[in-house]
Every structure is written in structure tokens, then in C-alpha cells.
Design an enzyme around this catalytic site. Structure first.
Site, PDB file in Angstrom:
ATOM      1  CE  LYS A  46      -4.164  -0.203   0.682  1.00  0.00           C
ATOM      2  NZ  LYS A  46      -4.970  -1.051  -0.007  1.00  0.00           N
ATOM      3  CB  CYS A  96      41.347  15.925   6.053  1.00  0.00           C
ATOM      4  SG  CYS A  96      41.311  17.652   5.558  1.00  0.00           S
ATOM      5  CG  HIS A 117      39.111  14.341   2.124  1.00  0.00           C
ATOM      6  ND1 HIS A 117      38.634  13.888   3.329  1.00  0.00           N
ATOM      7  CD2 HIS A 117      39.269  15.674   2.259  1.00  0.00           C
ATOM      8  CE1 HIS A 117      38.482  14.906   4.160  1.00  0.00           C
ATOM      9  NE2 HIS A 117      38.860  16.011   3.545  1.00  0.00           N
ATOM     10  CD  GLU A 128      38.165  10.404   2.437  1.00  0.00           C
ATOM     11  OE1 GLU A 128      39.405  10.242   2.352  1.00  0.00           O
ATOM     12  OE2 GLU A 128      37.644  11.294   3.147  1.00  0.00           O
TER      13      GLU A 128
HETATM   14  N1  GLN Z   1      38.968  21.201   9.921  1.00  0.00           N
HETATM   15  C1  GLN Z   1      40.171  20.994   9.196  1.00  0.00           C
HETATM   16  C2  GLN Z   1      40.442  22.087   8.183  1.00  0.00           C
HETATM   17  O1  GLN Z   1      39.581  22.840   7.832  1.00  0.00           O
HETATM   18  C3  GLN Z   1      40.142  19.635   8.498  1.00  0.00           C
HETATM   19  C4  GLN Z   1      39.123  19.559   7.419  1.00  0.00           C
HETATM   20  C5  GLN Z   1      38.799  18.145   7.044  1.00  0.00           C
HETATM   21  O2  GLN Z   1      39.075  17.194   7.769  1.00  0.00           O
HETATM   22  N2  GLN Z   1      38.176  17.976   5.916  1.00  0.00           N
HETATM   23  O3  GLN Z   1      41.552  22.222   7.730  1.00  0.00           O
END
Ligand code: GLN
Length: 544
Positions: free
Chosen positions: A193, A390, A521, A523
Site C-alpha cells: 500500500k 585531513c 581525502h 577516499e
Molecule cells: N577542519 C580541518 C580544516 O579545515 C580539516 C578539514 C577536514 O578534515 N576535511 O583544515
């Protein structure tokens, strides 16, 4: 290719969010690519934020970053991972971005004195953006995912764009609905439904879906298929069963088994050019065959939403760990560790010895960071493989500065702007922006080149001295402290080409088996078939 020959598939959601509309969309994209077509994908988010960059991850999940620097929804990451191709910021839009360009165009008299109205001008701008994204990618088939669920006030204008496109390009636009079929425990029967209502809501926007992807915790039975066909006004073959899976990477294979590829091509009147799902079949088989596990702890601060734990905030990190684990022939077993726990009880960090490796992902602000530093300290001293992303690199540098380089009050200017021992400091070009409260889309964003020092672990991983990685940060390792950190044993194995910004940090093999951090990053550039080198080496160390 002629302009009007692009085919579009709009993917809408019914009943509730979070049922895997993005991964369904990505898997369809992968299938069609496997059939030999040039495919791209567009994501529409109905919120007013111009991009995803100003939102806390607990509000809307991870903020994904594209090569060109756009901060967008995590689904863009799914599309890239499943398509194995880079996407442009032009493939993403929000209500805010759409209105912004319409208003800017109006201010510069581009509407030539017309009264600019919500309808049709907003959907027309949406259509224009979709078409440009498809053209730019040279796509033959373009998937367009409309965020949220039908019936939400804020996605009606995007549905209107889909309706208008359907009329304009007869036979070239399909609409799918990804719906959810609950099995209430007290009833014990799968209910259709809510999906019927969702389809009716879509009908009231002038759209009849061409097919339904029926998400549920189990496969659909024949009876449910018949019901959906009758009440939702479609053929039984157009209902694709999509039960829960233990890995999203089974989806392309599962969908094809359910007839998805043929069904879509038939509706478009297209012929398959090849049928190449090889890489997905292999991956799916490989995942099913994994027996050994690797235990990875993710120490972060964006987990809690009320009483629930939300791993969506770190989705790309999780996927990158999986890719690397699959590559190394193990199944990852992930645990979420809320760093606030270690602030209240630092001794609790001892539990980290139960893990094969620890990851600290990106983050912002003060909350929870002393807990993370406690965790990093334990990880370093007890030689548990460590990967810091980061903020995870910045905090590892702070920990090392405090405990190894004699910089007792080491901190980041993000937390203590006036500190004399800010080993992590605001990048010079960021200072003005902060004064003006100019936060939206102003970090160091997107792909930047970096150079790798030979003879380091980073070089071993990349096998190259030149790399390009995606960034999202305002702070950097303070150049004033680099000498002292290096003297204490820290190795900066990757830097910006002008050597001003520290991009990768590691410890020598005598001091630690694997301790690494990166300012970027990684990832965001890891693929199921091609894990990112840093994650790959981290997992290898974790297994050892
Ligand atoms: N806060 C941190 C900066 O601005 C790391 C940023 C993050 O981990 N993406 O540099």
C-alpha cells in the site's frame, strides 16, 4: 551524436528516504555502461543550500568533493565508484543553485523584460542544466536522481522538469520509482500500500512511472508483483525486486538477473552493444568467497543522530576501506568509535588494541578532538596501523608535537586562534575569508597536484612522484613548526609542488609499522576495482 538523441532516466523515491535510491541509480548506470553505452548521472537535491558544503554531516551525510572542487551529495561518490569515471560539478544541482542562477540571469536582463515565474522558468533552468550535463559528458544515456521522496513539497519543481522533458522528448525519457515495501513484524506480510500511495502521488505530478524498483528486506513474491502491477498501472516485468544485500557491489549483477538491462533498453528501443558485466561478476564472487576478516576502528565525531548511529557521514571512507580489504582478500569488520567517549574516560582508549587498524577521518571544530588525540596517542605508542585523513592528519601532527617534539601546548588555530603553538594554522588566503564570514565553497577544494619523496612509504604506495588528490580544508601544517617536527622524527613524504604545503605525513619504519596521514581525502578516489594506494597499503599493514 545529435543533440536530441540523449536518453534520460529519472529516478524518484517513494515511501521513505535512505532505501538506496543512489546505489540503485549507480547500479543501473553500471549496467548500461556494461551494455556498451556512454552513461553519465546527475543528482538533484531539493534543499535550498547552494551546495552541500555548509551542512553538518549528521544533517545530510558525507560531503563529497569532485575534482573541480564542488562540494556535493554522497551519491555523486556512488556514481563515480560504480561508473569508474570522473564527474563534473555540472552534474549536481540543488534548489538553491537553480534559483541562484535564475535570479542572477534576471538581474542581468537576460529574460528580456519577461515576468520570471517559478513555473516554467525554474523547471526550464533544471532541464537546461540536465541537458548541458549530458552534452558535456558526451552521454547517450543520462540518469537523473531526484533527491528525497515524492510528495515532499520541495521536489515538485524537479518532477515538473521531468514531466516537461518527457513531453518534449517522446520515448526518450523514462521515470523509475525506488520504493520501499515494509514487512510489519506484527502482520508478517509484505505490504504494497505505501508504494501504491507513492505512485499515486507521482501520478498527481502528471507522471506515470515506467518501472518500480521494489526495495525490501527480502525478495518480492509473485503475489506482491501482481498487486503492484494492478494498482500501480504497470506490467509485472516492470517491477524489479531489490532485496537487501550485504554489499552494494552485488547490485549490478542482481539487477541484471532481475531483467533490468533488457527492460530499460527495450523501453528505449535500443539494442545492447555488448554484455560486459565481467568486472562486477568477479567482484561479487570474490566478496562472497571472503572468509578472513580485518578489524578496523573508525574514530570520529559525526556518528550520533538521536539514539541512532549514523555511518553515512563517512560513506566514502567506509567504501575505500572495503575496496582495499577486498583487494587484500579480507572482509572488513568496521566499528564506530565516538571520540567523545575517550574525553570522559581516556583509559577506555585501551580498547583500541583490539583492532588491526585505526582510521581517523576528516572533521571540523572543537568537539571531540581531545578524544581523537587520545586515540591517536594510543595507536602510535602501541604501533597499531594508523591512517589519518585531513583532520586525522592534523590531529596526528598535534599529538606528535605534544608528545615527541616538546611543543607542550600544540594545537590547531581552528580551536585556539590565538595560540602561540598552533602547529596547524589557517592558510594565509583563508584569513580574509574567515573575517568576512565567507564560508560557502571557499575552502581549498578539489584536485591539486602533489609531489612524493622517493624512499618513503608514500612513494612505495603510489609508485610515482607525482599525484593528484582531492582536498577540502582551510588549515594546514604550520610551516614554522616543520623543522622541529622533522627533527623529532616526523617525515613529510608528500608536499605541494612548491613545497609550501605538507600533504602527507608518516613515521619511519623503525618507529612504527604504518602510521600515515594525508591532508587530502584519498577516499574520494577509491574504486571497487581499483582501491586507493594509501588505503590498500594501510589494510595490508593491518592484516600483517
Ligand atoms: N577542519 C580541518 C580544516 O579545515 C580539516 C578539514 C577536514 O578534515 N576535511 O583544515
Amino acid at each position: 551524436m545529435r543533440k536530441n538523441k540523449v536518453r534520460y532516466i529519472f529516478v524518484t523515491g517513494g515511501v521513505m528516504s535512505g532505501v538506496g535510491k543512489g546505489t540503485a541509480c549507480s547500479a543501473i548506470a553500471a549496467i548500461l555502461k556494461g551494455r556498451g553505452f556512454k552513461v553519465t548521472a546527475v543528482k538533484i537535491d531539493p534543499y535550498v543550500n547552494v551546495d552541500a558544503g555548509t551542512m553538518n554531516p549528521t544533517e545530510h551525510g558525507e560531503v563529497f568533493v569532485l575534482n573541480d572542487g564542488l562540494e556535493c551529495d554522497q551519491d555523486m561518490g556512488n556514481y563515480e565508484r560504480f561508473l569508474g569515471q570522473e564527474l563534473s560539478g555540472k552534474n549536481y544541482m540543488t534548489t538553491g543553485a537553480v534559483y541562484k542562477s535564475v535570479i542572477e540571469r534576471e538581474r542581468s536582463l537576460k529574460y528580456k523584460g519577461k515576468c520570471v515565474e517559478v513555473v516554467p522558468h525554474i523547471p526550464l533552468e533544471v532541464i537546461d542544466r540536465i541537458e548541458r550535463a549530458a552534452q558535456r559528458a558526451g552521454a547517450e544515456i543520462c540518469l537523473v536522481e531526484i533527491g528525497g521522496t515524492v510528495g515532499e513539497y520541495q521536489n515538485i519543481l524537479f518532477l515538473e522538469a521531468a514531466r516537461m522533458m518527457r513531453i518534449k522528448n517522446k520515448g526518450q525519457v523514462l521515470v523509475a520509482m525506488v520504493s520501499y515495501l515494509p514487512v510489519p513484524s506484527k502482520v508478517g506480510e509484505m505490504k504494497t500500500k505505501p508504494t501504491q500511495y507513492a505512485v499515486r502521488t507521482l501520478n498527481s505530478a502528471g507522471i506515470q512511472p515506467d518501472f518500480i524498483i521494489a526495495r525490501a528486506d527480502r525478495p518480492l513474491d509473485q503475489k506482491r508483483k501482481e498487486k503492484l502491477a494492478v494498482f500501480c498501472n504497470i506490467r509485472e516485468e516492470d517491477v524489479i525486486s531489490a532485496p537487501d544485500v550485504d554489499s552494494v557491489y552485488h547490485l549490478p549483477v542482481n539487477f541484471e538477473k532481475g531483467g533490468m538491462g533488457n527492460m530499460i533498453l527495450e523501453k528505449f528501443g535500443l539494442k545492447s552493444r555488448k554484455n560486459d558485466l565481467d568486472q562486477w561478476e568477479k567482484l561479487s564472487e570474490k566478496i562472497k568467497g571472503l572468509t578472513k576478516t580485518v578489524k578496523i576502528g573508525v574514530v570520529g565525531k559525526y556518528f550520533s543522530t538521536g539514539e541512532f548511529v549514523l555511518s553515512d557521514s563517512y560513506i566514502s571512507v567506509i567504501e575505500a576501506i572495503k575496496h582495499a580489504a577486498y583487494f587484500n582478500g579480507v572482509k572488513p569488520e568496521l566499528s564506530w568509535i565516538d571520540s567523545l567517549d575517550y574525553e570522559k574516560r581516556p583509559k577506555k582508549a585501551r580498547e583500541l588494541s583490539g583492532f588491526d587498524g585505526i582510521v581517523v577521518p576528516g572533521g571540523f571544530g572543537e568537539r571531540g578532538i581531545e578524544g581523537i588525540i587520545t586515540a591517536i596517542n594510543y595507536t602510535r605508542e602501541n604501533r597499531i596501523p594508523y591512517l589519518g585523513l585531513c583532520y586525522g592528519m592534523q590531529l596526528a601532527v598535534i599529538e606528535y608535537a605534544r608528545n615527541k617534539a616538546g611543543i607542550a601546548q600544540a594545537t590547531t588555530a581552528e580551536v585556539a586562534p590565538q595560540s602561540k603553538e598552533a602547529v596547524v594554522d589557517l592558510m594565509p588566503e583563508q584569513k580574509e575569508k574567515m573575517k568576512q564570514a565567507d564560508y560557502g565553497g571557499t575552502m581549498r577544494l578539489g584536485a591539486y597536484p602533489a609531489v612524493i619523496k622517493k624512499g618513503t612509504r608514500a612513494y612505495e604506495a603510489y609508485g610515482n612522484t607525482k599525484i593528484s588528490e582531492r582536498h577540502r580544508h582551510r588549515y594546514e601544517i604550520n610551516p614554522e613548526f616543520i623543522r622541529r617536527l622533522e627533527k623529532a622524527g616526523m617525515i613529510f613524504s608528500g608536499t605541494s609542488p612548491d613545497r609550501k604545503l605538507m600533504e602527507i605525513m608518516e613515521l619511519g619504519s623503525k618507529e612504527h609499522g604504518f602510521f600515515m596521514g594525508c591532508q587530502f581525502h584519498p577516499e574520494f578516489q577509491s574504486f571497487p576495482q581499483k582501491p586507493h594506494p594509501l588505503f590498500r597499503e594501510f589494510i595490508k599493514a593491518a592484516i600483517a
